[in-house]
Design an enzyme around this catalytic site. Structure first.
Site, mmCIF file in Angstrom:
data_model
loop_
_atom_site.group_PDB
_atom_site.id
_atom_site.type_symbol
_atom_site.label_atom_id
_atom_site.label_comp_id
_atom_site.label_asym_id
_atom_site.label_seq_id
_atom_site.Cartn_x
_atom_site.Cartn_y
_atom_site.Cartn_z
ATOM 1 N N GLU A 86 28.737 32.845 -9.106
ATOM 2 C CA GLU A 86 29.237 31.819 -9.948
ATOM 3 C C GLU A 86 30.191 32.590 -10.975
ATOM 4 O OE1 GLU A 86 25.096 30.950 -8.543
ATOM 5 O OE2 GLU A 86 26.165 32.716 -9.110
ATOM 6 N N SER A 90 20.281 29.151 -5.821
ATOM 7 C CA SER A 90 19.883 28.595 -7.190
ATOM 8 C C SER A 90 20.292 29.512 -7.983
ATOM 9 C CB SER A 90 18.496 28.458 -7.253
ATOM 10 O OG SER A 90 18.191 27.782 -8.374
#
Length: 155
Positions: free
Chosen positions: A62, A87
């Site tokens: 990310e 996640s």
């Protein structure tokens, strides 16, 4: 068709792009996690975990994706969706909260679950895809490289 089912179908194509990033990371000898940032149905950033390849402790998928998207305005982030095959951890969740990214689509949270309750409490719309390919990529990697995985998650 339920709204949740429609939502998952809508997100599948972008999750596939994040999966392609995860496979790229694996092919480079890294951890198979990928991410894309989408604004107005267009991918504006993509990235994959490069901690191993770059020797950079904060270069999670990310973070790489956000860096590759470049400088964006608050208005841009407010319209964005962050896709991740896994996640997001505390660090990556914090970055998403900092920039007020309103929606995060998660490939899977079976092999690892970040602070999802915190994200929800902050108003982030989390879409859990329970994607078999994402789960299998991580299960195989964790089984084959447990120490590398533990290093990635700070264990």
């Amino acid at each position: 068709m339920s709204e949740q089912h429609h939502d998952k179908n809508q997100h599948r194509e972008y999750l596939e792009e994040a999966i392609a990033e995860a496979k790229l990371a694996l092919s480079e000898g890294g951890i198979p996690i990928g991410s894309v940032l989408v604004i107005d149905d267009k991918i504006v950033g993509r990235g994959h975990n490069q901690r191993v390849q770059q020797g950079d402790p904060i270069l999670h998928a990310e973070m790489d994706c956000l860096r590759n998207a470049g400088r964006l305005t608050a208005r841009d982030y407010a319209r964005s969706v962050l896709y991740s095959t896994l996640s997001p951890c505390w660090m990556c969740s914090g970055a998403a909260l900092l920039y007020k990214i309103p929606k995060i689509v998660i490939g899977e949270n079976v092999t690892f679950q970040g602070p999802e309750e915190l994200m929800k409490a902050q108003g982030v719309d989390l879409v859990q895809m329970d994607n078999d390919e994402c789960i299998e990529l991580m299960r195989q990697f964790i089984e084959q490289h447990p120490s590398l995985w533990n290093e990635d998650i700070g264990v």
